[in-house]
Design a protein around this motif. Structure first.
Motif, PDB file in Angstrom:
ATOM      1  N   GLN A   1       0.816  -1.777  -0.186  1.00 53.46           N
ATOM      2  CA  GLN A   1      -0.304  -0.394   0.148  1.00 53.46           C
ATOM      3  C   GLN A   1       1.260   1.464   0.129  1.00 53.46           C
ATOM      4  OE1 GLN A   1      -2.406   0.355   3.659  1.00 53.46           O
ATOM      5  NE2 GLN A   1      -3.574   1.791   2.310  1.00 53.46           N
ATOM      6  N   VAL A   2       0.670   2.236  -0.946  1.00 58.55           N
ATOM      7  CA  VAL A   2       1.230   3.107  -0.705  1.00 58.55           C
ATOM      8  C   VAL A   2       0.781   4.444   0.603  1.00 58.55           C
ATOM      9  CG1 VAL A   2       1.380   5.738  -2.532  1.00 58.55           C
ATOM     10  CG2 VAL A   2       1.391   3.506  -3.617  1.00 58.55           C
ATOM     11  N   GLN A   3       2.319   5.234   0.570  1.00 58.57           N
ATOM     12  CA  GLN A   3       1.852   5.609   1.993  1.00 58.57           C
ATOM     13  C   GLN A   3       2.487   6.831   1.599  1.00 58.57           C
ATOM     14  OE1 GLN A   3       2.713   4.740   5.854  1.00 58.57           O
ATOM     15  NE2 GLN A   3       2.379   1.981   5.133  1.00 58.57           N
ATOM     16  N   LEU A   4       2.086   8.183   1.887  1.00 60.80           N
ATOM     17  CA  LEU A   4       2.441   9.518   1.814  1.00 60.80           C
ATOM     18  C   LEU A   4       3.044   9.741   3.023  1.00 60.80           C
ATOM     19  CD1 LEU A   4       0.349  10.691  -0.244  1.00 60.80           C
ATOM     20  CD2 LEU A   4       2.419   9.662  -1.165  1.00 60.80           C
ATOM     21  N   VAL A   5       4.739  10.700   3.531  1.00 64.52           N
ATOM     22  CA  VAL A   5       5.205  10.450   4.799  1.00 64.52           C
ATOM     23  C   VAL A   5       5.355  12.342   4.789  1.00 64.52           C
ATOM     24  CG1 VAL A   5       7.335  10.443   5.951  1.00 64.52           C
ATOM     25  CG2 VAL A   5       5.533   8.078   5.446  1.00 64.52           C
ATOM     26  N   GLU A   6       5.672  12.975   5.112  1.00 63.45           N
ATOM     27  CA  GLU A   6       5.594  14.515   5.306  1.00 63.45           C
ATOM     28  C   GLU A   6       6.228  14.723   6.679  1.00 63.45           C
ATOM     29  OE1 GLU A   6       1.135  15.746   4.604  1.00 63.45           O
ATOM     30  OE2 GLU A   6       1.681  16.829   5.648  1.00 63.45           O
ATOM     31  N   SER A   7       7.220  16.136   6.317  1.00 62.23           N
ATOM     32  CA  SER A   7       8.208  15.995   7.127  1.00 62.23           C
ATOM     33  C   SER A   7       8.016  17.878   6.764  1.00 62.23           C
ATOM     34  CB  SER A   7       9.141  15.265   7.128  1.00 62.23           C
ATOM     35  OG  SER A   7      10.238  15.810   6.032  1.00 62.23           O
ATOM     36  N   GLY A   8       9.128  18.439   7.535  1.00 66.36           N
ATOM     37  CA  GLY A   8       9.641  20.202   7.155  1.00 66.36           C
ATOM     38  C   GLY A   8       8.833  20.801   8.048  1.00 66.36           C
ATOM     39  N   GLY A   9       7.764  20.287   8.720  1.00 67.10           N
ATOM     40  CA  GLY A   9       7.065  21.644   9.176  1.00 67.10           C
ATOM     41  C   GLY A   9       7.697  22.431  10.960  1.00 67.10           C
ATOM     42  N   GLY A  10       7.054  23.515  11.290  1.00 64.25           N
ATOM     43  CA  GLY A  10       8.110  23.371  12.362  1.00 64.25           C
ATOM     44  C   GLY A  10       7.674  24.709  12.902  1.00 64.25           C
ATOM     45  N   LEU A  11       7.862  25.552  13.695  1.00 65.00           N
ATOM     46  CA  LEU A  11       7.866  26.997  14.109  1.00 65.00           C
ATOM     47  C   LEU A  11       8.783  27.815  13.346  1.00 65.00           C
ATOM     48  CD1 LEU A  11       6.408  28.980  16.321  1.00 65.00           C
ATOM     49  CD2 LEU A  11       8.419  28.206  18.217  1.00 65.00           C
ATOM     50  N   VAL A  12       8.246  28.855  13.189  1.00 68.24           N
ATOM     51  CA  VAL A  12       8.972  30.010  12.060  1.00 68.24           C
ATOM     52  C   VAL A  12       8.434  31.342  12.220  1.00 68.24           C
ATOM     53  CG1 VAL A  12       7.921  30.135  10.001  1.00 68.24           C
ATOM     54  CG2 VAL A  12      10.062  30.657   9.222  1.00 68.24           C
ATOM     55  N   GLN A  13       9.421  32.195  12.526  1.00 76.59           N
ATOM     56  CA  GLN A  13       9.060  33.452  12.553  1.00 76.59           C
ATOM     57  C   GLN A  13       8.541  34.556  10.954  1.00 76.59           C
ATOM     58  OE1 GLN A  13      11.930  36.094  14.162  1.00 76.59           O
ATOM     59  NE2 GLN A  13      12.569  35.583  16.433  1.00 76.59           N
ATOM     60  N   PRO A  14       6.983  35.723  11.229  1.00 76.70           N
ATOM     61  CA  PRO A  14       7.254  35.689  10.023  1.00 76.70           C
ATOM     62  C   PRO A  14       7.814  36.627   9.290  1.00 76.70           C
ATOM     63  CG  PRO A  14       6.120  36.870  12.145  1.00 76.70           C
ATOM     64  CD  PRO A  14       6.871  35.661  12.965  1.00 76.70           C
ATOM     65  N   GLY A  15       7.721  36.228   7.584  1.00 75.00           N
ATOM     66  CA  GLY A  15       9.015  36.892   7.135  1.00 75.00           C
ATOM     67  C   GLY A  15      10.215  35.644   6.734  1.00 75.00           C
ATOM     68  N   GLY A  16       9.875  34.601   7.020  1.00 75.51           N
ATOM     69  CA  GLY A  16      10.505  32.925   7.031  1.00 75.51           C
ATOM     70  C   GLY A  16      10.725  32.454   6.070  1.00 75.51           C
ATOM     71  N   SER A  17      11.228  31.108   6.440  1.00 73.04           N
ATOM     72  CA  SER A  17      10.822  30.350   5.281  1.00 73.04           C
ATOM     73  C   SER A  17      10.621  28.835   5.706  1.00 73.04           C
ATOM     74  CB  SER A  17      11.879  30.665   3.914  1.00 73.04           C
ATOM     75  OG  SER A  17      11.041  31.681   3.236  1.00 73.04           O
ATOM     76  N   LEU A  18      10.058  27.700   5.163  1.00 75.92           N
ATOM     77  CA  LEU A  18      10.149  26.586   5.592  1.00 75.92           C
ATOM     78  C   LEU A  18       9.718  25.835   4.249  1.00 75.92           C
ATOM     79  CD1 LEU A  18       7.667  25.917   8.403  1.00 75.92           C
ATOM     80  CD2 LEU A  18      10.454  26.163   8.455  1.00 75.92           C
ATOM     81  N   ARG A  19      10.234  24.793   4.016  1.00 77.40           N
ATOM     82  CA  ARG A  19      10.733  23.580   2.558  1.00 77.40           C
ATOM     83  C   ARG A  19       9.745  22.479   3.628  1.00 77.40           C
ATOM     84  NH1 ARG A  19      14.560  21.232  -1.547  1.00 77.40           N
ATOM     85  NH2 ARG A  19      14.796  19.536   0.292  1.00 77.40           N
ATOM     86  N   LEU A  20       8.641  22.018   2.965  1.00 76.11           N
ATOM     87  CA  LEU A  20       8.207  20.653   3.599  1.00 76.11           C
ATOM     88  C   LEU A  20       8.759  19.662   1.971  1.00 76.11           C
ATOM     89  CD1 LEU A  20       4.057  21.984   4.299  1.00 76.11           C
ATOM     90  CD2 LEU A  20       6.168  21.787   5.665  1.00 76.11           C
TER      91      LEU A  20
END
Length: 112
Positions: A1-20
């Motif tokens: 069975q196919v599963q999708l696994v996410e990562s990359g979330g977190g706490l960031v200040q306004p104006g900052g960046s994240l990559r999921l």
């Protein structure tokens, strides 16, 4: 069975960046399914924020246009969501979706 696994979330200040990241367990998954990023905030309806189609087309919600970019690395069976200039209103649980499968969700919190 196919599963999708996410990562990359977190706490960031306004104006900052994240990559999921969203990685499929099937290495061929991204070849056959459009990929989506959604976000969910308690008390609000789920919002589709980005799409990457198998044709290579992309689309974005108006709320994130110019700030978010969805990309795909087929060799890694991974879809990314680059999130720049983050705002407090971007705070949500972000989910990837494709082929009727959902990731587990990753929390993004934008706060000073």
């Amino acid at each position: 069975q196919v599963q999708l696994v996410e990562s990359g979330g977190g706490l960031v200040q306004p104006g900052g960046s994240l990559r999921l990241s969203c990685t499929a367990s099937d290495p061929l998954f991204c070849m056959f399914h459009d990929a989506y990023w959604y976000r969910q905030t308690p008390g609000k309806q789920r919002e589709r924020v980005a799409v990457f189609s198998i044709r290579g087309n992309t689309n974005y919600a108006d709320s994130v246009k110019g700030r978010f970019t969805i990309t795909k690395d087929g060799a890694k069976s991974t879809v990314y969501l680059q999130m720049n200039n983050l705002k407090p209103d971007d705070t949500a649980v972000y989910y990837c979706n494709g082929g009727q499968m959902w990731g587990q969700g990753t929390q993004v919190t934008v706060s000073s």
